[in-house]
Design a protein around this motif. Structure first.
Motif, short mmCIF file in Angstrom:
data_model
loop_
_atom_site.label_atom_id
_atom_site.label_comp_id
_atom_site.label_asym_id
_atom_site.label_seq_id
_atom_site.Cartn_x
_atom_site.Cartn_y
_atom_site.Cartn_z
N PHE A 274 0.86 -1.19 0.00
CA PHE A 274 0.00 0.00 0.00
C PHE A 274 0.89 1.24 0.00
O PHE A 274 1.80 1.36 0.80
N TYR A 275 0.60 2.17 -0.92
CA TYR A 275 1.43 3.37 -1.02
C TYR A 275 0.70 4.61 -0.54
O TYR A 275 1.22 5.34 0.30
N ARG A 276 -0.51 4.85 -1.04
CA ARG A 276 -1.26 6.02 -0.59
C ARG A 276 -2.68 5.97 -1.12
O ARG A 276 -2.98 5.23 -2.06
N THR A 277 -3.55 6.77 -0.51
CA THR A 277 -4.88 6.99 -1.04
C THR A 277 -4.90 8.32 -1.77
O THR A 277 -4.08 9.20 -1.50
N GLU A 278 -5.85 8.49 -2.67
CA GLU A 278 -5.96 9.71 -3.46
C GLU A 278 -7.41 10.16 -3.48
O GLU A 278 -8.34 9.35 -3.44
N ILE A 279 -7.61 11.47 -3.53
CA ILE A 279 -8.95 12.05 -3.53
C ILE A 279 -9.15 12.82 -4.82
O ILE A 279 -8.33 13.67 -5.19
N TYR A 280 -10.23 12.51 -5.53
CA TYR A 280 -10.57 13.18 -6.78
C TYR A 280 -11.91 13.89 -6.61
O TYR A 280 -12.60 13.75 -5.60
N THR A 281 -12.28 14.64 -7.62
CA THR A 281 -13.58 15.33 -7.57
C THR A 281 -14.71 14.32 -7.71
O THR A 281 -14.53 13.21 -8.23
N GLY A 282 -15.88 14.72 -7.26
CA GLY A 282 -17.06 13.86 -7.38
C GLY A 282 -17.07 12.71 -6.42
O GLY A 282 -17.66 11.66 -6.70
N GLN A 283 -16.39 12.88 -5.27
CA GLN A 283 -16.33 11.84 -4.24
C GLN A 283 -15.75 10.52 -4.77
O GLN A 283 -16.17 9.44 -4.39
N ILE A 284 -14.81 10.66 -5.66
CA ILE A 284 -14.08 9.49 -6.16
C ILE A 284 -12.77 9.39 -5.38
O ILE A 284 -12.04 10.36 -5.27
N TYR A 285 -12.53 8.20 -4.84
CA TYR A 285 -11.32 7.99 -4.06
C TYR A 285 -10.50 6.89 -4.70
O TYR A 285 -11.05 5.95 -5.30
N GLY A 286 -9.21 7.01 -4.58
CA GLY A 286 -8.34 6.03 -5.20
C GLY A 286 -7.29 5.52 -4.23
O GLY A 286 -7.07 6.08 -3.16
N VAL A 287 -6.64 4.44 -4.64
CA VAL A 287 -5.55 3.87 -3.85
C VAL A 287 -4.47 3.41 -4.83
O VAL A 287 -4.77 2.92 -5.92
N MET A 288 -3.23 3.61 -4.43
CA MET A 288 -2.10 3.17 -5.25
C MET A 288 -1.43 1.99 -4.56
O MET A 288 -1.08 2.08 -3.38
N MET A 289 -1.24 0.92 -5.32
CA MET A 289 -0.62 -0.29 -4.80
C MET A 289 0.61 -0.64 -5.64
O MET A 289 0.56 -0.61 -6.87
N TYR A 290 1.70 -0.96 -4.97
CA TYR A 290 2.93 -1.35 -5.65
C TYR A 290 3.27 -2.80 -5.33
O TYR A 290 2.84 -3.34 -4.30
N LYS A 291 4.07 -3.39 -6.20
CA LYS A 291 4.74 -4.61 -5.80
C LYS A 291 5.85 -4.20 -4.84
O LYS A 291 6.50 -3.17 -5.07
N PRO A 292 6.08 -4.94 -3.77
CA PRO A 292 7.04 -4.50 -2.73
C PRO A 292 8.41 -4.12 -3.27
O PRO A 292 9.03 -3.17 -2.79
N GLU A 293 8.89 -4.85 -4.27
CA GLU A 293 10.23 -4.57 -4.80
C GLU A 293 10.25 -3.40 -5.78
O GLU A 293 11.31 -3.01 -6.27
N LYS A 294 9.07 -2.80 -6.03
CA LYS A 294 8.99 -1.72 -7.01
C LYS A 294 8.52 -0.39 -6.40
O LYS A 294 8.26 0.55 -7.15
N THR A 295 8.43 -0.29 -5.09
CA THR A 295 7.99 0.97 -4.49
C THR A 295 9.00 2.07 -4.79
O THR A 295 10.18 1.80 -5.02
N PRO A 296 8.58 3.33 -4.80
CA PRO A 296 9.52 4.43 -5.04
C PRO A 296 10.70 4.43 -4.09
O PRO A 296 11.82 4.76 -4.50
#
Length: 227
Positions: free
Chosen positions: A66-88
């Motif tokens: 799990f990397y982070r959640t994101e908030i967009y307009t229109g009550q749309i929420y997102g989440v970013m998921m990485y493979k463990p060996e590929k995180t920033p």
């Protein structure tokens, strides 16, 4: 559209977007806090099946970081998921490790080779760093070689301590033809070094040459090169 997690948990999603190293999931009806709870369970996210109208359209495995959640307009929420060996963070660490290895290997280069990749060398640090003889470093965009082992001090800068450092000058030691720079006694031009000065190209006729090409009285020190 929905995601079926590895533990059979399901959530409705608006979109699932693979982006190389990471996966972005957009949802409606799940708050960032709820998404964080769902997606931080690595066992649950080890396998995620995306279905639309009962048909499986994609399966994603290994996106458990799990990397982070994101908030967009229109009550749309997102989440970013990485493979463990590929995180920033991992990628950044790998890049830094590669740079460190390259910097270590670069210390074995010749002056001719070093000056072509001078940006890879570490910047001089005046805070008590133990520098060894022949170590390459940069200061104010210039490449220097350590002349004698010492522990650095703030007032012993490479451009003000000629007994400790010698600037590696273009045109020296086979580094091609460089613009002439007034050298110190510790980094003079040697026989065969070529430089340009005042629109002319010159070749040093002697070793330990610190005189200006073309100046009066230097006829036996520098030879004008004609194309």
């Amino acid at each position: 559209m929905k995601i079926i997690f590895n533990d059979a948990t399901e959530i409705t999603v608006q979109q699932v977007e693979p982006h190389g190293d990471y996966l972005r999931v957009l949802t409606v009806g799940n708050t960032p806090e709820q998404l964080k709870v769902l997606f931080t369970d690595t066992s649950r996210t080890s396998k995620m099946i995306v279905q639309e109208r009962g048909q499986t359209i994609a399966t994603y495995e290994g996106y458990t970081a799990f990397y982070r959640t994101e908030i967009y307009t229109g009550q749309i929420y997102g989440v970013m998921m990485y493979k463990p060996e590929k995180t920033p963070e991992v990628q950044s660490s790998m890049v830094q490790a590669a740079v460190t290895v390259a910097q270590i290997q670069a210390q074995s280069l010749t002056d001719e080779q070093a000056i072509t990749v001078k940006d890879i060398y570490p910047v001089w640090d005046g805070n008590g760093v133990a520098y060894q003889k022949d170590f390459y470093l940069t200061h104010n965009g210039k490449l220097y070689k350590v002349l004698q082992a010492h522990t650095s001090q703030e007032d012993w800068t490479p451009d003000s301590a000629p007994s400790l450092f010698a600037e590696v000058l273009p045109g020296q030691s086979g580094t091609g033809t460089g613009e002439w720079v007034q050298p110190d006694s510790t980094n003079p031009y040697m026989t065969g070094d070529k430089v340009t000065h005042n629109g002319e190209t010159w070749e040093s006729l002697i070793d330990n040459n610190v005189w200006e090409p073309g100046a009066q009285g230097t006829e036996a020190l520098w030879q004008k090169v004609t194309e």
